[in-house]
Design a protein around this motif. Structure first.
Motif, PDB file in Angstrom:
ATOM      1  N   ARG A   1       0.770  -1.235  -0.001  1.00  0.00           N
ATOM      2  CA  ARG A   1      -0.137  -0.272   0.207  1.00  0.00           C
ATOM      3  C   ARG A   1       1.044   1.340  -0.032  1.00  0.00           C
ATOM      4  N   ALA A   2       0.432   2.295  -0.633  1.00  0.00           N
ATOM      5  CA  ALA A   2       1.129   3.560  -0.601  1.00  0.00           C
ATOM      6  C   ALA A   2       0.773   4.360   0.608  1.00  0.00           C
ATOM      7  N   VAL A   3       1.336   5.328   1.100  1.00  0.00           N
ATOM      8  CA  VAL A   3       1.166   6.055   2.177  1.00  0.00           C
ATOM      9  C   VAL A   3       0.944   7.548   1.778  1.00  0.00           C
ATOM     10  N   ILE A   4      -0.345   8.082   1.875  1.00  0.00           N
ATOM     11  CA  ILE A   4      -0.815   9.458   1.370  1.00  0.00           C
ATOM     12  C   ILE A   4      -0.571  10.319   2.803  1.00  0.00           C
ATOM     13  N   GLU A   5       0.097  11.111   2.565  1.00  0.00           N
ATOM     14  CA  GLU A   5       0.699  12.015   3.787  1.00  0.00           C
ATOM     15  C   GLU A   5      -0.553  13.051   3.958  1.00  0.00           C
ATOM     16  N   THR A   6      -0.783  13.686   2.766  1.00  0.00           N
ATOM     17  CA  THR A   6      -1.711  14.948   2.844  1.00  0.00           C
ATOM     18  C   THR A   6      -2.601  14.888   1.734  1.00  0.00           C
ATOM     19  N   GLY A   7      -3.691  15.730   1.654  1.00  0.00           N
ATOM     20  CA  GLY A   7      -4.348  15.740   0.683  1.00  0.00           C
ATOM     21  C   GLY A   7      -5.087  17.113   0.829  1.00  0.00           C
ATOM     22  N   GLY A   8      -5.416  17.918  -0.057  1.00  0.00           N
ATOM     23  CA  GLY A   8      -6.222  19.183  -0.008  1.00  0.00           C
ATOM     24  C   GLY A   8      -7.024  19.662  -1.106  1.00  0.00           C
ATOM     25  N   TYR A   9      -8.148  20.512  -0.825  1.00  0.00           N
ATOM     26  CA  TYR A   9      -8.923  20.949  -1.846  1.00  0.00           C
ATOM     27  C   TYR A   9      -9.176  22.433  -1.578  1.00  0.00           C
TER      28      TYR A   9
ATOM     29  N   VAL B   1      -5.404   2.722  -1.932  1.00  0.00           N
ATOM     30  CA  VAL B   1      -5.567   3.455  -0.590  1.00  0.00           C
ATOM     31  C   VAL B   1      -6.395   4.714  -0.841  1.00  0.00           C
ATOM     32  N   THR B   2      -7.158   5.233   0.062  1.00  0.00           N
ATOM     33  CA  THR B   2      -8.048   6.318  -0.005  1.00  0.00           C
ATOM     34  C   THR B   2      -7.807   7.376   0.999  1.00  0.00           C
ATOM     35  N   TYR B   3      -7.835   8.520   0.736  1.00  0.00           N
ATOM     36  CA  TYR B   3      -7.848   9.822   1.384  1.00  0.00           C
ATOM     37  C   TYR B   3      -8.958  10.628   1.285  1.00  0.00           C
ATOM     38  N   ARG B   4      -9.886  10.825   2.164  1.00  0.00           N
ATOM     39  CA  ARG B   4     -11.040  11.536   2.121  1.00  0.00           C
ATOM     40  C   ARG B   4     -10.873  13.005   2.597  1.00  0.00           C
ATOM     41  N   ILE B   5     -11.163  14.063   1.605  1.00  0.00           N
ATOM     42  CA  ILE B   5     -11.031  15.495   2.070  1.00  0.00           C
ATOM     43  C   ILE B   5     -12.492  16.247   2.416  1.00  0.00           C
ATOM     44  N   ALA B   6     -12.883  16.614   3.487  1.00  0.00           N
ATOM     45  CA  ALA B   6     -14.273  17.376   3.496  1.00  0.00           C
ATOM     46  C   ALA B   6     -14.318  18.567   2.881  1.00  0.00           C
ATOM     47  N   LEU B   7     -15.455  18.875   2.229  1.00  0.00           N
ATOM     48  CA  LEU B   7     -15.524  20.073   1.481  1.00  0.00           C
ATOM     49  C   LEU B   7     -16.263  21.078   2.508  1.00  0.00           C
TER      50      LEU B   7
ATOM     51  N   ASP C   1     -21.625  26.553  -9.560  1.00  0.00           N
ATOM     52  CA  ASP C   1     -21.834  25.297  -8.968  1.00  0.00           C
ATOM     53  C   ASP C   1     -20.848  24.140  -9.720  1.00  0.00           C
ATOM     54  N   ALA C   2     -19.875  24.458 -10.499  1.00  0.00           N
ATOM     55  CA  ALA C   2     -18.817  23.551 -10.634  1.00  0.00           C
ATOM     56  C   ALA C   2     -17.840  23.554  -9.574  1.00  0.00           C
ATOM     57  N   TYR C   3     -17.813  24.237  -8.562  1.00  0.00           N
ATOM     58  CA  TYR C   3     -16.914  24.167  -7.334  1.00  0.00           C
ATOM     59  C   TYR C   3     -15.463  24.007  -7.788  1.00  0.00           C
ATOM     60  N   PRO C   4     -14.826  25.070  -8.803  1.00  0.00           N
ATOM     61  CA  PRO C   4     -13.399  25.210  -9.015  1.00  0.00           C
ATOM     62  C   PRO C   4     -12.825  24.913  -7.925  1.00  0.00           C
ATOM     63  N   GLY C   5     -11.457  24.266  -7.957  1.00  0.00           N
ATOM     64  CA  GLY C   5     -10.630  24.610  -6.956  1.00  0.00           C
ATOM     65  C   GLY C   5      -9.290  23.682  -7.305  1.00  0.00           C
ATOM     66  N   ARG C   6      -8.309  23.841  -6.408  1.00  0.00           N
ATOM     67  CA  ARG C   6      -6.912  23.453  -6.568  1.00  0.00           C
ATOM     68  C   ARG C   6      -6.979  21.874  -5.876  1.00  0.00           C
ATOM     69  N   LEU C   7      -6.707  20.951  -6.389  1.00  0.00           N
ATOM     70  CA  LEU C   7      -6.632  19.671  -5.652  1.00  0.00           C
ATOM     71  C   LEU C   7      -5.050  19.336  -5.820  1.00  0.00           C
ATOM     72  N   THR C   8      -4.733  18.709  -4.343  1.00  0.00           N
ATOM     73  CA  THR C   8      -3.387  18.541  -4.106  1.00  0.00           C
ATOM     74  C   THR C   8      -3.133  17.286  -3.363  1.00  0.00           C
ATOM     75  N   CYS C   9      -2.120  16.358  -3.460  1.00  0.00           N
ATOM     76  CA  CYS C   9      -2.032  15.426  -2.687  1.00  0.00           C
ATOM     77  C   CYS C   9      -0.490  15.086  -2.528  1.00  0.00           C
ATOM     78  N   SER C  10       0.038  14.476  -1.326  1.00  0.00           N
ATOM     79  CA  SER C  10       1.443  14.050  -1.217  1.00  0.00           C
ATOM     80  C   SER C  10       1.613  12.772  -0.854  1.00  0.00           C
ATOM     81  N   ILE C  11       2.428  11.972  -1.394  1.00  0.00           N
ATOM     82  CA  ILE C  11       2.504  10.441  -1.290  1.00  0.00           C
ATOM     83  C   ILE C  11       3.889  10.388  -0.719  1.00  0.00           C
ATOM     84  N   LEU C  12       4.151   9.533   0.665  1.00  0.00           N
ATOM     85  CA  LEU C  12       5.386   9.490   0.881  1.00  0.00           C
ATOM     86  C   LEU C  12       5.934   8.078   0.319  1.00  0.00           C
TER      87      LEU C  12
END
Length: 330
Positions: free
Chosen positions: A149-157, A324-330, A168-179
């Motif tokens: 399994r990979a290790v996801i350190e952080t994720g953000g939107y 592996v999954t990483y959930r980001i609350a909006l 209503d398209a909710y544009p944003g910047r999606l980021t993810c960091s993998i260790l």
């Protein structure tokens, strides 16, 4: 000048009257079994199969380079998955799809898809063998070991403003960091989807092609893939950054993927779920070769772009993916 015009006119008449017919021998071809399938550590639920359509089992038979008929799948294949102890842990049944003449028995382009019958879940670190056969064609097999399994350190939107997208398209910047693990050579695919506030599927994440912040597609740089499309698989490895953080960052927007009912309002997005898949080296090489193949766009003068295969003695991919999954609350 007049003499030159007369000469060119004469030369045109001479060469236009020359026609050479060259007989080309048809290259010999032995029909081989061709298939694609990706084993995962996730249970093959209907939700999983809908999201990862590109991973499902498809079985066909190769045809000669000069054959002009439309290639079709085979609905009469026998396929099994075997563990290290030689036990059959999964078998597959032909997948029925309404609206494609499946019940009439007439083969078409959708014929050849299969679904697992036992709901087997792969285990990281274990080795599996896929065996397949159809009448009249030599049987094939392929082997793999599911990666760790990979290790996801952080994720953000981060929500952003866009003049080219509705609110209503909710544009944003999606980021993810993998260790990344320094002790191993690792290969990855990354995806994202949108869930509602109850954790149910809401829609998908779309790359914002109008954004000036998004770089061009580059198979050496970490970037998000599209789970439903084989064309949009962008594998990346830790080459040049083994043991370091692998960072993904891109401008996107969210698109509702459920059934819209004009008589009622649909739910709001509640979470973005990032899925990082550790994939086998064979899957990495296959998707890289597939991207190069698509990039030739049928150009006869392009460099040859043969597809990688780990299915013997046939063609195709038996790939492995540990998610592996990483959930980001909006």
């Amino acid at each position: 000048m007049k003499k030159a015009v007369i000469f060119l006119s004469f030369a045109t008449l001479v060469f236009s009257g020359c026609e050479t017919i060259v007989a080309v021998d048809t290259p010999p071809h032995t029909p081989r079994l061709a298939l694609t399938y990706t084993l995962s550590n996730q249970a093959p639920s209907s939700e999983y199969q809908n999201f990862f359509e590109g991973r499902e089992l498809f079985v066909s038979v190769s045809q000669g380079a000069l054959e002009v008929k439309q290639p079709t799948g085979r609905g009469d294949a026998s396929v099994e998955l075997v563990n290290e102890a030689g036990q059959t842990v999964e078998q597959f049944r032909s997948k029925a799809r309404q609206g494609y003449n499946y019940t009439t028995g007439r083969p078409d382009s959708i014929y050849g898809y299969y679904v697992p019958a036992r709901g087997f879940v792969g285990e990281p670190g274990q080795t599996y063998t896929l065996r397949a056969s159809v009448p009249g064609v030599e049987a094939v097999e392929a082997k793999l070991t599911l990666p760790a399994r990979a290790v996801i350190e952080t994720g953000g939107y981060a929500i952003r403003q866009s003049n080219q997208l509705p609110s209503d398209a909710y544009p944003g910047r999606l980021t993810c960091s993998i260790l990344d693990n320094a002790a191993t050579t690792d290969y990855y695919l990354a995806y994202a989807r949108v869930l509602d506030r109850n954790g149910q599927y809401w829609g998908y994440v779309q790359l914002d092609y109008n954004s000036n912040n998004n770089p061009e597609i580059n198979l050496t740089r970490p970037q998000f893939s599209v789970s439903q499309s084989n064309y949009s698989q962008y594998p990346f490895s830790d080459a040049g950054g083994n043991g370091q953080r692998l960072n993904l960052s891109t401008d996107v927007y969210l698109r509702y993927g459920g059934r819209y009912d004009p008589a009622s309002t649909y739910s709001k997005p509640g979470f973005i779920e990032i899925i990082v898949s550790s994939i086998t080296p064979e899957a990495y090489r296959f998707y890289q070769s597939l991207q190069r193949y698509y990039d030739t766009d049928g150009n006869p003068f392009a460099e040859p772009a043969p597809l990688f295969s780990n299915v013997r003695p046939g063609y195709g991919l038996f790939g492995g993916s540990t998610d592996v999954t990483y959930r980001i609350a909006l």
